[in-house]
Design an enzyme around this catalytic site. Structure first.
Site, PDB file in Angstrom:
ATOM      1  CB  SER A 275      -0.917  -0.017   1.223  1.00 15.46           C
ATOM      2  OG  SER A 275      -1.741   1.113   1.218  1.00 15.46           O
ATOM      3  CB  SER A 359       0.326  -7.382   6.960  1.00 11.75           C
ATOM      4  OG  SER A 359       0.096  -5.988   7.009  1.00 11.75           O
ATOM      5  CG  HIS A 363      -6.706  -5.397   3.437  1.00 11.72           C
ATOM      6  ND1 HIS A 363      -6.598  -5.427   2.062  1.00 11.72           N
ATOM      7  CD2 HIS A 363      -8.031  -5.358   3.704  1.00 11.72           C
ATOM      8  CE1 HIS A 363      -7.810  -5.424   1.536  1.00 11.72           C
ATOM      9  NE2 HIS A 363      -8.693  -5.385   2.507  1.00 11.72           N
ATOM     10  CG  LEU A 416      -4.549  -4.027  14.011  1.00 11.58           C
ATOM     11  CD1 LEU A 416      -5.716  -4.052  14.983  1.00 11.58           C
ATOM     12  CD2 LEU A 416      -5.077  -3.897  12.583  1.00 11.58           C
ATOM     13  N   GLY A 814       6.057  -5.436 -29.029  1.00 13.88           N
ATOM     14  CA  GLY A 814       5.958  -4.191 -29.797  1.00 13.88           C
ATOM     15  C   GLY A 814       4.533  -3.859 -30.190  1.00 13.88           C
ATOM     16  CG  PHE A 815       1.932  -5.810 -29.211  1.00 10.64           C
ATOM     17  CD1 PHE A 815       1.920  -7.143 -29.620  1.00 10.64           C
ATOM     18  CD2 PHE A 815       2.340  -5.525 -27.923  1.00 10.64           C
ATOM     19  CE1 PHE A 815       2.304  -8.157 -28.737  1.00 10.64           C
ATOM     20  CE2 PHE A 815       2.724  -6.528 -27.044  1.00 10.64           C
ATOM     21  CZ  PHE A 815       2.712  -7.840 -27.448  1.00 10.64           C
ATOM     22  CB  SER A1097       1.075  -9.934 -40.943  1.00 10.14           C
ATOM     23  OG  SER A1097       0.186  -9.508 -39.949  1.00 10.14           O
ATOM     24  CG  LEU A1276      -0.541 -17.032 -39.642  1.00  8.80           C
ATOM     25  CD1 LEU A1276      -0.535 -18.433 -39.071  1.00  8.80           C
ATOM     26  CD2 LEU A1276      -1.861 -16.776 -40.346  1.00  8.80           C
ATOM     27  CD  GLU A1278      -0.712  -6.560 -38.580  1.00  9.81           C
ATOM     28  OE1 GLU A1278      -1.000  -5.413 -38.255  1.00  9.81           O
ATOM     29  OE2 GLU A1278      -0.414  -6.902 -39.740  1.00  9.81           O
TER      30      GLU A1278
END
EC number: 1.2.3.1
Length: 1347
Positions: A275, A359, A363, A416, A814-815, A1097, A1276, A1278
């Protein structure tokens, strides 16, 4: 307690090696330490998000547990672990598990050989999650495997292959019982005589399990004896570590901790850092003193009492889960209602690594509004046991505590100690609910804890408690509503009243942070309804009725409502991958067509594959950080860098004035000059000695702006302001007006497709090394187009291209996102390198990468379709607008491709397609896998479903009726034969048993009101390549050395798609020698110049032809020698060739496929060939929450003769899952000021391992050929992306069924992605009707839609 003046020694072990750190800095994370410590230099652990959200940096930590006195192994995300928390721990990284130099571990071997790696950037994290699982459970269950990998993201593979490797370790398998016979029930099609004819040449195995080495748990690294001795005789003294800004104090006793807390009441306690860590990183939160209670056993104590369970605040959430599960088995059901409710939420809370670190105390104390446990603990009447020097006390975990009221909170000096969860009672029922963007590892939109207690033997409410998370700044307990319902009977009247009261009390303003306001309001009452049904069902159980003679007093639950009670189960995906094996007469050493493992697979799995930022630090290297605009459209008045330059370690600030050559293009500057056009535009850069110093310095740069008008974010605004980036593109055929007049019916509608973030695992990064002479530069960069980086740097520095060498070893995904953008970062870093004379390293944080780089173009489409009553479409008129952002980039080309590809598989005689790219004040959108096709074709398919709805026919009937049937011409007059398309469609119908399953879906829907199933089948005609011949050229350089070894170099870049593997397969076939003789080092502009981007491609197609050409030239030269000595070895021939002065080096070249398009005439041959395919998907939706489950997907793809079926199937699966993400979970959220909110895996949800369809089958169409390409293969990379829309249309099918049942009008506005919010709100019912609605004019929304 006096403090020592200098730091204590921090002692821990890494991979069995002792590490003593004398100056441990509390701000240094384990990830940084592993990667940057000069003696360790362990770069296998990757930096990808820095927030614990992706799992790329997973390592295993082992500690001695004082309670069980056993060694506990657990996976953690190293980016969140402060090194100071590791005193006495042993860390194992991927390098410590195994190595290709010494011995591979079975986990590493199996993930690689099962083809579970593509780009390989996520692989070390996957390996470590699996390895940790096996250290704890050498024969895990499939559920444990799914859970272990739930916190690891992968953007390439689609996960199926990763699970295939992991599943080989599992004890039981739900796999097919007939598998041993070589057959499989999943192979059976609808009429079992499909085009495959069940031939023996069809394979369903991509790897041989029997070749794997067995797992031997006795061979693992032991826990260091020194640490064991330390743990058994723990030091009680306080350890202190002083950093530059932060002091870490770790007391050895509870007494010391309380004393420290008394002295430093403002200092937070830090255990898991899950957190504090992310807030310190993203929000700049800073604490000068941190107290670590990790060494205090009292905080991890678990006590079982007669009235409940007390769990120490220091227990991790993973430990808490085990404790609750154990207790549930020991106690009667009526006592464990609260425990069961908590246990329901715990597996969904973040990923396994975070649950291992976080923990229970942390939380609870963090009190996040989205906390999954606090609502359940609150309704379960949990008590917090607090302790301080003054003594101990208890406070209830109630709404006052959760709201942070001082009177109900911890006092400054208290901590706590533990949490007491009471047992539930007889006639008491507790439930938990949550809904998130996806099932696993996602923060909830809304969650709830609900408890009811009845007067014994009745259905009269004695006590009621309801708490919600996600609907306010804190967890909200609906006390007033609950109070008013006491004494009421549990029936429909009470439910209606309760809904009304809750909506009144739990109010959410229209401008609430997080948006999705109406959806969240609806969930408030939907959850209550689920609870109402659950409790009714429990009350009716026979045991409860034994003491109640008259069971009819409870309201009946209609059978059709019962499925509302069932949550979607998490199941491990199964599936079959089918491909045609090579012909029997193909030589054994010829690797073409065989499922060869990725060349770097084993190196990916051992962490030995080197990525750009893994290159060791260069002498005198400096680090660069970028300063970006905080305004969407403004004039830059001044840039004040004086304060930044005064900071220690800061060397310089680079602005546009420092650029010696050209500063980008006129309308697309590298560094802003005078004006900024979007939030995230790069203004300047800071160069410093370390990354930390550079990042601190960018905060000190003061930029003064003057806002400018107009500010345009949405497509709607752009159309209004006539703000466009390029002229309209249009294609037309037939007489559209006349056809509309003759049509029986006309339907009009709109389609909105959201954008998509590339989310490559490796963010943009570059290392620029200036050489000492001739203005030479070496650039190591993560890019799909090194030649473009080279040219851009050349023009920016005003030096000739020949002085700049770009090196690309491999790219971590990359895409399309690494085609154009890396040139910008390379050029800015190069300016810094030239100005300072030092090497410059630039690595973007995930948040900056997502903010700066842009992604897939959002689209808005309007359609008008004329059709006959039988479903034949006569005319279609579509107008599309894409949101291009603030500069042209690739937007014109995307618009062209969108228009060219939009007809998909359909022959419609009268067509008009128009497209425009809008200019807005957002970061420029760019190339993305599919390049316009996934957005544009969604419009076409939406037209099909609209026609089906209007005709009262099924969408698949309309698709079939309008599909291309015979040799024909496309809208742009390119001829093609649709025979293969029809084969894919029929094969998919058959393999998926579509027609019988359609009937089963209809049957299910009749019997279920709140759950609906949907099924859809989608055809695809995808055109491959760039629409220009010059972009299809390629070159290669092949050297044969005198020992017979071969070095292959080509112009393609390894992005994870296996191009290097395929190139060596080609070279091996052509030279007729094994692949083991060959090597590819890297892609470099010095060896193969003037290359084209690896994209569209066709990388393997064109580079394969160039490698083939080079090898054929060499073989021709060797021919006379081979003829002379046909019995000789390869080595003999090469030696002889050298002696005879025959050149053993050749350049191969491929001139490219012809491709052109004449936009004036609207005709051309823009694409060399098409890839055909079809996909069928079935889903089930929950109408009350909007959640969905993917039941099954079958993909049939025409790969012709695959060069490597394992790699090609991996590409199809990966692109399908990425497409599925585009259409279901990936949602970009922008503020009304144009700031991107979704900048990390917390807010932006790519598919996880749990999103893979339960059954996922992929078939490569057999007996298919094309004469055009190398060995008749097809690209192939894409095409599978769009097939992910089969899931979208299956969801739409389920929603349409629900709407018809509720007598709602057909909705012709399609919105993608189909998020839980959109699904839930489309399934309108009494609950969506009862929520309050705000007038949009009365509030400012939290986010705006940009499509």
């Amino acid at each position: 307690m006096p403090y020592p003046s200098r730091s204590d020694e921090l002692l821990f072990f890494v991979n069995g090696r002792k590490v003593i750190e004398r100056n441990a800095d509390p701000e240094v994370t384990l990830l940084n330490f592993l990667r940057k410590n000069r003696t360790l230099c362990l770069t296998g652990t990757k930096y990808a998000c820095g927030r614990g959200g992706c799992g790329a940096c997973t390592v295993m930590v082992s500690k001695h547990d004082p309670m069980s006195r056993k060694i506990r192994h657990f996976s953690v995300t190293a980016c969140l672990v402060p090194i100071c928390s590791l005193h006495g721990a042993a860390v194992t990284t991927v390098e410590g598990v195994g190595s290709i130099k010494t011995r591979l571990h079975p986990v590493q071997e199996r993930i690689a050989k099962s083809h579970g790696t593509q780009c390989g950037f996520c692989t070390p994290g996957m390996v470590m999650s699996m390895y940790t699982l096996l250290r704890n459970h050498p024969q895990p269950s499939e559920e444990q495997l799914m859970e272990a990998l739930g916190g690891n993201l992968c953007r390439c593979t689609g996960y199926r292959s990763i699970l295939a490797g992991g599943r080989t370790f599992c004890m039981e398998s739900n796999g097919c019982q007939q598998k041993e016979t070589g057959k499989c029930c999943l192979d059976q099609g609808e009429n079992d005589s499909s085009s495959l004819d069940r031939k023996s040449d069809i394979c369903t195995e991509l790897f041989a399990k029997e070749e794997f080495q067995p797992l031997d748990p006795t061979q693992e690294l032991i826990f260091p004896p020194e640490l064991l001795r330390m743990a058994e005789n723990p030091e009680k003294r306080t350890l202190i570590f002083y950093g530059e800004r932060v002091t870490w104090i770790s007391p050895g006793t509870l007494k010391d901790l309380l004393e420290l807390k008394g002295k430093h009441p403002e200092a937070p306690l830090i255990l898991g850092n899950t957190s504090l860590g992310p807030t310190m990183k993203s929000q700049g939160h800073f604490h000068p003193i941190l107290l670590s209670p990790a060494r205090i056993p009292e905080l991890s104590t678990v006590t079982k009492t007669s009235d409940g369970l007390t769990i120490g605040a220091g227990c991790s959430l993973a430990q808490m889960r085990d404790i609750l599960a154990e207790r549930i088995l020991e106690l009667p059901e009526e006592k464990t209602q609260t425990f069961r409710a908590l246990l329901k939420h715990l597996p969904h809370l973040a990923g396994q690594q975070i649950r291992n670190m976080a923990s229970l105390g942390g939380h609870i104390i963090s009190r996040h509004c989205y906390s999954d446990l606090n609502p359940v603990l609150a309704v379960g009447n949990a008590t917090l046991n607090l302790i301080s020097e003054e003594g101990s006390r208890q406070i209830p975990l109630n709404e006052y505590f959760l709201a942070g009221l001082a009177s109900a909170d911890l006092r400054p000096k208290e901590i706590l100690e533990s949490v007491h969860i009471p047992h539930s009672r007889k006639w008491e029922f507790v439930s938990a609910f949550r809904q998130a963007q996806c099932q696993q590892n996602a923060l909830p939109d809304v969650n709830a804890g609900m408890r009811v207690l009845f007067k014994e033997g009745t259905d009269t409410i004695e006590d009621l408690s309801v708490a919600y998370g996600g609907v306010g700044a804190a967890t909200i307990c609906a006390q007033k509503s609950c109070q008013q319902l006491l004494g009421r009977r549990w029936n429909e009247l009470m439910l209606d009243e309760a809904c009304r009261l809750l909506l009144d009390e739990v109010s959410l303003p229209g401008s609430a942070p997080g948006g999705r306001v109406e959806f969240r309001r609806t969930l408030v009452v939907s959850f209550l309804f689920k609870f109402y049904l659950e409790v009714l069902q429990e009350l009716k159980k026979p045991l409860k009725l034994l003491s109640v003679p008259d069971s009819r007093r409870y309201p009946e639950i209609p059978d059709r409502f019962l499925s509302a009670l069932e949550d979607f189960p998490l199941t491990i995906p199964q599936g079959v991958q089918t491909y045609q094996s090579v012909t029997p007469h193909q030589p054994l050493q010829d690797p073409v067509g065989r499922p060869i493992m990725h060349l770097s697979g084993l190196k990916h799995a051992t962490g030995e594959a080197i990525f750009c930022d893994d290159i060791p630090m260069v002498d005198k290297e400096l680090f660069m950080a970028l300063v970006t605009s905080t305004r969407a459209h403004a004039k830059i008045i001044s840039i004040d860098s004086a304060e930044a330059l005064e900071l220690p370690g800061v060397v310089d600030v680079i602005t546009a004035e420092d650029i010696p050559g050209t500063n980008g293009a006129e309308d697309d500057r590298l560094l802003a000059v005078d004006e900024v056009f979007c939030v995230g535009q790069i203004i300047c850069a800071v160069v410093a000695e370390t990354d930390v110093q550079a990042k601190q310095a960018i905060e000190m740069i003061k930029i003064t702006y003057e806002d400018l008008e107009p500010v345009i974010f949405t497509i709607e605004d752009a159309i209004k302001h006539n703000s466009f980036l390029c002229p309209e593109k249009r294609l037309e055929q037939g007489n559209i007006e006349e056809a509309f007049e003759k049509a029986d019916q006309i339907v009009e509608g709109e389609v909105h497709v959201g954008g998509q973030e590339h989310f490559y695992m490796e963010t943009q990064r570059v290392l620029v090394i200036p050489k000492t002479e001739d203005k030479e530069l070496d650039i190591y960069v993560s890019t799909q187009d090194p030649a473009h980086v080279q040219k851009t740097v050349s023009s920016t520095l005003n030096v000739p291209i020949n002085r700049i060498t770009c090196h690309v070893k491999r790219v971590g995904g990359g895409f399309g996102g690494k085609v154009g953008r890396p040139a910008v970062f390379g050029a800015i870093a190069a300016v810094g390198a030239v100005k300072t004379g030092h090497p410059i390293r630039l690595v973007l944080d995930r948040e900056d990468d997502m903010l700066i780089t842009g992604g897939r173009h959002p689209l808005f489409g309007k359609y008008k379709v004329g059709f006959m009553n039988n479903g034949r479409i006569k005319a279609m008129d579509v107008e599309c607008y894409i949101n291009g952002g603030c500069t042209l980039d690739d937007s014109e080309m995307v618009t062209e491709f969108l228009i060219l590809k939009m007809e998909n598989a359909y022959k419609i005689r009268n067509l008009r397609f128009r497209g425009r790219a809008c200019m807005t004040n957002l970061p420029s959108n760019t190339a993305f896998r599919g390049f316009g096709f996934p957005q544009g074709t969604l419009v076409t398919e939406s037209c099909i479903t609209a026609v089906a709805a209007k005709c009262g026919l099924l969408p698949e009937q309309i698709r079939e009726k309008n599909m291309y049937k015979t040799v024909d011409k496309t809208i742009y007059k390119q001829a093609f034969n649709p025979e293969t398309l029809i084969r894919c469609w029929n094969e998919c119908l058959d393999k998926s048993s579509f027609h019988s399953r359609r009937m089963q879906v209809e049957e299910f829907n009749k019997k279920n009101y709140w759950k609906k199933k949907g099924i859809a089948i989608i055809p695809m005609k995808f055109s491959v390549g760039f629409a220009a011949t010059s972009y299809h050229q390629a070159a290669a350089l092949v050297h044969i050395y005198t020992d017979g070894s071969v070095l292959v170099t080509h112009g393609g870049n390894e992005l994870g798609q296996g191009i290097h593997t395929k190139m060596l397969q080609v070279a091996s076939r052509e030279l007729k020698i094994p692949m083991s003789y060959m090597h590819i080092c890297e892609t470099s502009t010095a060896t193969v110049p003037n290359t084209v981007a690896t994209a569209a491609s066709i990388g393997a197609d064109v580079n394969g032809r160039a490698v083939q050409n080079a090898c054929q030239i060499l073989l021709k030269r060797l021919e006379p020698i081979i003829k002379k000595n046909p019995e000789g070895t390869w080595e003999d021939w090469i030696e002889a060739a050298f002696e005879q002065r025959i050149s053993l080096s050749a350049t191969g070249y491929f001139r490219g496929y012809k491709a052109f398009m004449d936009w004036e005439k609207g005709e051309g041959d823009p694409f060399p060939y098409y890839v055909y395919g079809a996909a069928c998907s079935e889903v089930e939706i929950d109408c009350l929450t909007g959640a969905h489950k993917k039941i099954r997907t079958d993909v049939v793809m025409d790969a012709c003769c695959s060069l490597n079926p394992a790699i090609d199937i991996g590409q199809i699966e990966g692109s399908f899952i990425q497409g599925m993400g585009l259409y279901t979970t990936e949602e970009l959220k922008y503020s009304p000021e144009g700031v991107l909110y979704s900048r990390s895996p917390d807010e932006y949800k790519i598919p996880t391992i749990n999103d893979v369809p339960e059954e996922f089958n992929v078939s490569l169409l057999p007996s298919s050929h094309t004469p055009l390409t190398i060995y008749s293969s097809k690209g192939l990379g894409e095409s599978g992306m769009f097939l992910g829309s089969s899931v979208f249309f299956a969801i739409a099918d389920a929603v349409a069924t629900a709407r018809r049942e509720r007598d709602l009008a057909e909705d012709f506005t399609v919105r993608s992605p189909a998020t839980p919010e959109r699904v839930r709100m489309s399934c309108a019912d009494r609950f969506t009707e009862m929520i309050p609605r705000d007038d949009p004019k009365t509030f400012k929304p939290w986010s705006i839609p940009i499509a």
